[in-house]
Write a protein that holds these residues in place. Structure first.
Motif, PDB file in Angstrom:
ATOM      1  N   ALA A  65       0.834  -1.203   0.000  1.00 43.48           N
ATOM      2  CA  ALA A  65       0.000   0.000   0.000  1.00 43.48           C
ATOM      3  C   ALA A  65       0.869   1.254   0.000  1.00 43.48           C
ATOM      4  N   VAL A 114      -5.108   5.345  -0.086  1.00 42.06           N
ATOM      5  CA  VAL A 114      -4.040   4.492   0.427  1.00 42.06           C
ATOM      6  C   VAL A 114      -3.728   4.841   1.878  1.00 42.06           C
ATOM      7  N   GLN A 140       2.244   1.808  -3.398  1.00 35.82           N
ATOM      8  CA  GLN A 140       1.225   2.349  -4.297  1.00 35.82           C
ATOM      9  C   GLN A 140       1.019   3.843  -4.040  1.00 35.82           C
ATOM     10  N   GLY A 141       1.021   4.220  -2.753  1.00 34.79           N
ATOM     11  CA  GLY A 141       0.916   5.646  -2.443  1.00 34.79           C
ATOM     12  C   GLY A 141       2.095   6.441  -2.977  1.00 34.79           C
ATOM     13  N   ASP A 197      -6.258   9.184  -4.852  1.00 34.37           N
ATOM     14  CA  ASP A 197      -5.784   7.801  -4.704  1.00 34.37           C
ATOM     15  C   ASP A 197      -4.831   7.683  -3.512  1.00 34.37           C
ATOM     16  N   ASP A 255      -6.118   3.315   4.269  1.00 26.14           N
ATOM     17  CA  ASP A 255      -5.903   1.873   4.444  1.00 26.14           C
ATOM     18  C   ASP A 255      -4.637   1.585   5.247  1.00 26.14           C
ATOM     19  N   LEU A 256      -3.602   2.370   4.993  1.00 22.83           N
ATOM     20  CA  LEU A 256      -2.305   2.109   5.607  1.00 22.83           C
ATOM     21  C   LEU A 256      -2.287   2.475   7.091  1.00 22.83           C
TER      22      LEU A 256
END
Length: 460
Positions: free
Chosen positions: A300, A328, A303-304, A324, A331-332
């Motif tokens: 994650a 992330v 991706q960030g 986006d 979620d992280l």
């Protein structure tokens, strides 16, 4: 005088006949007593006990040996197959995400890309190829979806690498915008094809690991084995008590040996299973599960970081990349229900607890730096934004992300050590037990046969 002897002879003959009849009657009475139902039925009972105890002992040995072999095989599969394949899937997933971040970061460095960054990208691609080959070798029972995901990674990886190579070529020729377009296409290939396929593979291997662990720690057949052993133990005890009353012998050494063998092997089985179950559950709960959560956190974060870099490469002025990134971030974590917090709570005293705490601190610093990055982007201050994104200074986004990535990697490595150690101990707890169950069953059957047959011989 002449008639008296005849009278005496007659009396003597009557007495003799009476005595003979009495002897015959007494003989018949003694024979009936010897053939009473209780005495005549004892050999039949002994034969039934002999056959029953031998059959039960052998049958229990077969069930017990099979049960132990199933648990031992599952524990061995956890250590030698499921965990290595799960690790390979995790590494492949992480390497793909890291390759994308590394490629986009080096692209921002300009035509003269740093050697270390290019080597890291090449190492990521090589690691993906290695892990992919290992996963293909273990794909026989993976199913159609698993095979399709492997194929997607296998065919998509060279496509992605080709786009990255074209982006580098155009950048080196002085066409950064064209190169940036190819880099965005490469990142789309990564995020739309490669990473979803890798995620599917990773989920499947984690499920296989959980299944193998459940097979090694499951209760039903162990419970059945112990219940059967307890039943045989009761039969052995009652048989010895019945023989003691019938034969007035205090000890039957054959049946006593069979009982001792049963007690020893059941104790061994119980200790081995409890120990293996505890070790495997410890390895999963404080090793594998936190490591998987941390791996998802690492992916994650990558991706960030990719969203942050692609926002700079595109220079489109849209808010999609920032949105986006915020997704992330949610979620992280850190925060309730986030990956970082969940991994910390799953193993609060584990060896990676300190690194997780550091990762939470690094994440907050990275978010602050990234917030400045997006504000610079809105102001179209690309020079300052680029320096903040790829610079090596202590306050740069790259520095904070690097610290976060380092702490996550150390925490994952520490949890994997915990898992392997406990999983190996759980596997080793079953060592020799299958042979022990078989030997104990043979001793039980031989001891029962000898103990009962010696009493049976006394009636034959």
């Amino acid at each position: 005088a002449g008639g008296r002897p005849d009278r005496d002879d007659q009396m003597t003959g009557l007495a003799t006949a009476a005595a003979a009849r009495g002897g015959q009657s007494g003989g018949r009475s003694g024979g009936l007593a010897d053939r009473s139902p209780r005495v005549a039925g004892t050999p039949a009972i002994l034969r039934l006990l002999l056959v029953g105890l031998v059959v039960l002992s052998v049958g229990w040995g077969a069930v017990g040996a099979w049960t132990v072999s199933q648990h031992a095989a599952a524990a061995s599969e956890v250590v030698t197959t499921s965990e290595p394949l799960s690790l390979a899937a995790q590494q492949m997933y992480q390497s793909l995400a890291d390759a994308d971040v590394t490629a986009t970061t080096t692209f921002l460095s300009g035509p003269q890309q740093p050697l270390a960054a290019r080597q890291r990208y090449a190492a990521d691609i090589a690691q993906v190829a290695t892990d992919l080959a290992e996963l293909k070798d273990g794909a026989a029972a993976g199913g159609q979806q698993f095979a399709a995901s492997l194929s997607a990674v296998s065919t998509g990886l060279p496509v992605y690498a080709g786009y990255v190579a074209q982006a580098r070529t155009y950048s080196s020729l002085g066409y950064p915008l064209t190169g940036g377009s190819f880099m965005q296409v490469a990142s789309e290939e990564m995020h739309l094809t490669l990473l979803p396929a890798a995620r599917t593979i990773y989920a499947r291997e984690n499920a296989a690991l959980a299944t193998a662990s459940a097979g090694a720690t499951g209760l039903p057949w162990i419970v059945i084995t112990v219940v059967l052993a307890a039943l045989i133990g009761v039969i052995l005890y009652r048989t010895q008590r019945w023989l003691r009353r019938r034969t007035h012998r205090m000890v039957n050494y054959g049946l006593l040996a069979a009982s001792a063998a049963m007690v020893v092997v059941i104790g061994w089985l119980a200790i081995a299973f409890v120990s293996a179950r505890a070790d495997l559950q410890q390895g999963l709960g404080h090793g594998s599960d936190p490591a998987q959560t941390l791996a998802q956190a690492s992916i994650a974060a990558q991706q960030g970081r990719g969203d942050e870099i692609l926002n700079l490469i595109s220079r489109s002025g849209t808010a999609s990349f920032e949105q986006d990134f915020q997704t992330v971030r949610q979620d992280l974590g850190p925060g309730p229900g986030t990956l970082l917090t969940d991994s910390a709570s799953s193993s609060p005293t584990g060896p990676g607890a300190g690194q997780i705490t550091g990762a939470e601190r690094d994440a907050r610093s990275w978010y602050a730096a990234t917030g400045r990055v997006f504000r610079l982007d809105l102001a179209a201050n690309y020079r300052a934004e680029t320096q903040l994104v790829i610079g090596t200074g202590p306050g740069s986004s790259a520095a904070h992300f690097g610290a976060l990535e380092s702490d996550l990697g150390k925490a994952i490595a520490a949890d994997q050590v915990v898992f392997r150690s406990h999983a190996a101990a759980g596997r080793d707890a079953f060592s020799g037990l299958e042979i022990g169950v078989i030997v104990a069953a043979l001793l039980m059957s031989v001891g029962s046969a000898r103990g009962v047959s010696r009493r049976l011989a006394e009636y034959l």
